[in-house]
Scaffold this active site. Structure first.
Site, mmCIF file in Angstrom:
data_model
loop_
_atom_site.group_PDB
_atom_site.id
_atom_site.type_symbol
_atom_site.label_atom_id
_atom_site.label_comp_id
_atom_site.label_asym_id
_atom_site.label_seq_id
_atom_site.Cartn_x
_atom_site.Cartn_y
_atom_site.Cartn_z
ATOM 1 N N ASP A 140 0.843 -1.196 0.000
ATOM 2 C CA ASP A 140 0.000 0.000 0.000
ATOM 3 C C ASP A 140 0.879 1.247 0.000
ATOM 4 O O ASP A 140 2.006 1.227 0.518
ATOM 5 C CB ASP A 140 -0.885 0.042 1.252
ATOM 6 C CG ASP A 140 -1.894 -1.095 1.309
ATOM 7 O OD1 ASP A 140 -2.125 -1.740 0.271
ATOM 8 O OD2 ASP A 140 -2.443 -1.325 2.404
ATOM 9 N N ALA A 141 0.360 2.339 -0.541
ATOM 10 C CA ALA A 141 1.140 3.579 -0.614
ATOM 11 C C ALA A 141 1.650 4.009 0.756
ATOM 12 O O ALA A 141 2.775 4.485 0.887
ATOM 13 C CB ALA A 141 0.302 4.690 -1.242
#
Length: 309
Positions: A140-141
């Site tokens: 995930d970012a």
């Protein structure tokens, strides 16, 4: 090209509003359903209808779905703070900072791992979709830590297969709220998109099989540090499973974390870090392992949690 769908209303949706029925049938939000109805892209038994109309079982729906938006191409520019842990002619292992996505996606305008590597002069495999060439797995970012990218075509193929066949050891550390009982365990619960269509995922019947193993490393007054291993790699898997246990990752407001605790520990994102990544090297066959230290924000939160205990 638009996608034409025709289907009857199932018995289980009889009496539902049209926008709600479409949301459940196609998995998008009621707002999106209402937009399609408003522009005439939804017919009920061949006639235009209002979003609030109730549908009956067997009514025939004709729905015109617009083509999905295409992901942008990566912007080749260096990413500050992204470290190279290892590199050879087949692969490159990075220590991904927060705020960096693995590759471009629709709606993401920030930096990406693939763009950062290209911008720094590294080569990556050309296999895969154009916007995510070389990407064999994702973080995930706002999840930091170890991530491998393929440089050669053979590495891309073999690493993709290794991840699919669960022959990669992915270890994460997560600071979660409260204390788990039992202290060590396994969460085996299927995951799919949340029915709300708001970008979250959830444990849902009929979702994709998802298995998470956890072990408590240290318990603090208000939180626990967990060592986590994944058998599967679903989107948001750890965050969803911890939330389902009512022990969300500290700072993960999207999945129900306490904002007061997050503020007290000075963490502005989910406390989740990909600590170690281990796998068989695709060409040498050697078992290799790479480790990432906690970034400053997570280390600070952990120290503050310790002081409270």
């Amino acid at each position: 090209m638009a996608d034409q769908r025709s289907l009857p209303v199932p018995d289980g949706l009889a009496g539902e509003r049209l926008d709600a029925a479409l949301s459940r049938l196609f998995g998008f939000s009621r707002t999106r359903a209402a937009e399609l109805i408003a522009v005439g892209d939804v017919l009920v038994d061949g006639q235009a209808a209002a979003k609030s109309d109730r549908v009956h079982a067997g009514a025939w729906l004709d729905v015109t779905l617009p083509p999905p938006p295409t992901a942008p191409m990566p912007v080749a520019e260096p990413v500050p703070g992204m470290k190279i842990l290892y590199e050879d002619s087949d692969l490159i292992v990075v220590d991904k900072p927060i705020g960096v996505a693995a590759h471009p996606t629709v709606g993401w305008t920030g930096p990406t791992v693939i763009g950062g590597l290209l911008g720094a002069g590294h080569t990556v495999a050309t296999s895969g979709a154009a916007e995510r060439q070389g990407i064999v797995h994702r973080l995930d970012a706002n999840t930091s830590g170890t991530m491998v990218v393929a440089k050669s075509e053979v590495a891309y193929s073999l690493l993709k297969r290794a991840f699919k066949e669960r022959r990669v050891d992915k270890r994460y550390h997560a600071l979660v709220q409260g204390h788990l009982d039992p202290l060590r365990g396994t969460v085996d619960a299927p995951i799919d998109r949340h029915p709300s269509g708001d970008g979250r995922f959830a444990v849902v019947a009929g979702g994709k099989p998802s298995i998470t193993h956890y072990d408590t490393v240290e318990a603090f007054r208000a939180a626990s540090l967990l060592d986590i291993g994944l058998e599967t790699g679903r989107t948001h898997q750890i965050r969803v499973h911890m939330s389902a246990l009512r022990h969300p990752c500290v700072g993960d407001l999207m999945y129900g974390a306490d904002p007061t605790l997050a503020a007290r520990l000075k963490v502005g994102r989910q406390w989740l870090h990909a600590v170690t990544l281990s796998f068989e090297h695709p060409t040498t066959g050697a078992w290799v392992s790479f480790t990432s230290e906690y970034p400053e924000d997570l280390a600070t939160a952990l120290e503050l949690a310790g002081r409270e205990s």
